[in-house]
Design an enzyme around this catalytic site. Structure first.
Site, PDB file in Angstrom:
ATOM      1  N   LYS A 143     -14.086  18.158 -55.480  1.00 14.99           N
ATOM      2  CA  LYS A 143     -15.232  17.435 -54.949  1.00 14.99           C
ATOM      3  C   LYS A 143     -16.484  17.880 -55.686  1.00 14.99           C
ATOM      4  CE  LYS A 143     -18.153  17.033 -50.825  1.00 14.99           C
ATOM      5  NZ  LYS A 143     -18.329  17.350 -49.394  1.00 14.99           N
ATOM      6  N   GLU A 199     -27.629  19.361 -40.242  1.00 14.46           N
ATOM      7  CA  GLU A 199     -26.540  20.312 -40.498  1.00 14.46           C
ATOM      8  C   GLU A 199     -26.944  21.778 -40.342  1.00 14.46           C
ATOM      9  OE1 GLU A 199     -22.943  21.050 -43.718  1.00 14.46           O
ATOM     10  OE2 GLU A 199     -24.453  19.521 -44.093  1.00 14.46           O
ATOM     11  N   GLU A 243     -12.597  14.938 -47.754  1.00 13.21           N
ATOM     12  CA  GLU A 243     -13.889  15.512 -48.138  1.00 13.21           C
ATOM     13  C   GLU A 243     -14.351  16.524 -47.097  1.00 13.21           C
ATOM     14  OE1 GLU A 243     -18.537  14.090 -48.643  1.00 13.21           O
ATOM     15  OE2 GLU A 243     -16.948  12.576 -48.753  1.00 13.21           O
ATOM     16  N   GLU A 379     -24.543   5.006 -49.773  1.00 13.07           N
ATOM     17  CA  GLU A 379     -24.681   6.137 -48.844  1.00 13.07           C
ATOM     18  C   GLU A 379     -25.986   6.884 -49.080  1.00 13.07           C
ATOM     19  OE1 GLU A 379     -22.514  10.414 -48.111  1.00 13.07           O
ATOM     20  OE2 GLU A 379     -21.213   8.647 -48.269  1.00 13.07           O
TER      21      GLU A 379
END
Length: 399
Positions: A143, A199, A243, A379
């Site tokens: 990733k 987050e 992911e 996104e």
């Protein structure tokens, strides 16, 4: 805690929000509490590694206590590249209150007239995603996270306190922040890192430790039916679940050496902000040594695959090849750590750096082997909306 006392704490939190000014060292609001750091007591010396920075922070807190500061707390931001200078200081005072009320009034923000320039242009970003996918398909990487920026120039200086209030009003479940990146230099025009991150990197309270990695995202829809369908589709998406798992595994591996016990749920749940759905996993544990500080834990995790990629070194190399700008504090971490080692650090996303009339907004997307360049571009556009909406730029054109 009775309802009357809880209401008093929330009123105090609103008072801290209204008391924020650009010379404040830090405003930080979470679902647990609100902090306003004011004044400048000491600057934490810069360091060329996170390990050295932790030593500088420990020494600065001890020196502050020895010279009479009754409650020293280190606050500020650390960049994506841990070898570059951080912006950490000990303020003269830290005012604390409960969380901001979720029922804050939400007046429509007044649009800020400005010009907008993409860096890179949208198609160039999509081409970069395609290049990254080719590396991933050749098994060089699991990733990589690729970011882009929007440079905005307003007709007049941005009203940062007003922008902060708007972000807090629209993102009651996240982490709203403003960090003065120029406090120690006393620059005439302050440079402010402002945003509303969803987050939590890590929170440490006594022996308890918490982390809430997010990875795998989908844009919200104003249509309730479509919005629910997008959330459910995200929860079933093999691409996004993969992911997410890469990030959770890395966070758990980073915390495990410090923990006596560590609870890692098997499957993620949905978390939403005003503009995005996210896959979310809440990790909790008990530390082996209570002397381990929140900044030590944050340093062991930073940067996670949620903002960099995996393996870390290969992802960093590809980011440096493709991204046409220095991320600076974007995808770094910000928060606070007290003399007991307790503290809270969040991932610096959904943010902008503001200097006078200029703003640089950032957004990124996690790229895996079956990513679609156009989907990842979309996104990032959706993620820009957190800041654009707060500025009243709901119809900002193709970004």
């Amino acid at each position: 805690m009775n309802d009357l006392f809880r209401g008093e704490l929330r009123t105090q939190a609103q008072y801290l929000l209204s008391g924020y000014q650009t010379d404040s060292a830090l405003f930080f609001a979470s679902s647990r509490q609100t902090l306003l750091a004011q004044g400048h007591y000491a600057t934490v010396p810069t360091a060329d590694s996170l390990e050295a920075l932790n030593e500088s922070v420990s020494l600065a807190l001890k020196q502050a206590k020895a010279t009479g500061h009754f409650d020293p707390v280190v606050v500020g931001a650390i960049p994506f590249d841990g070898q570059k200078p951080a912006c950490l200081s000990i303020p003269r005072s830290v005012l604390r209150a409960g969380p901001l009320p979720q029922s804050l009034a939400q007046p429509k923000p007044q649009a800020v007239p400005c010009t907008i320039q993409s860096l890179p242009e949208p198609q160039v970003y999509a081409d970069g995603v395609a290049l990254a996918v080719s590396h991933l398909q050749n098994k060089d990487l699991d990733k990589v996270v690729l970011a882009r920026a929007l440079d905005l120039t307003a007709e007049q200086a941005v009203d940062i306190p007003k922008l902060l209030v708007t972000l807090a009003q629209r993102n009651a479940h996240g982490y709203t922040f403003a960090v003065n990146l120029s406090a120690a230099e006393k620059e005439a025009t302050p440079r402010i890192l402002i945003g509303a991150s969803p987050e939590l990197l890590v929170r440490k309270q006594g022996k308890l430790v918490f982390s809430n990695p997010l990875a795998g995202s989908a844009a919200r829809s104003p249509d309730p039916k479509i919005d629910r369908e997008r959330g459910e589709a995200l929860l079933q998406s093999a691409k996004d679940l993969h992911e997410h798992a890469v990030v959770v595994d890395a966070v758990a591996a980073g915390l495990r050496p410090f923990c006596r016990t560590l609870n890692v749920p098997e499957r993620p749940v949905l978390l939403h902000t005003e503009t995005m759905w996210h896959l979310s996993t809440e990790i909790s544990g008990e530390l082996i040594d209570e002397a381990t500080t929140s900044l030590m834990l944050a340093s062991a995790l930073h940067p996670t695959p949620a903002v960099c990629g995996h393996p870390k070194r290969s992802a960093r190399d590809l980011i440096s090849q493709i991204e046409p700008f220095d991320r600076g504090f974007y995808t770094g971490m910000l928060g606070w750590c007290d003399a007991n080692g307790d503290g809270e650090w969040v991932v610096t996303i959904r943010c902008a750096e503001v200097v006078g009339k200029s703003l640089r907004l950032f957004a990124g997307a996690g790229i895996v082997a079956d990513s679609s360049p156009q989907s990842e571009l979309a996104e990032t556009s959706a993620k820009f909306r957190t800041m654009l909406n707060a500025m009243g730029l709901v119809h900002a054109g193709a970004v």
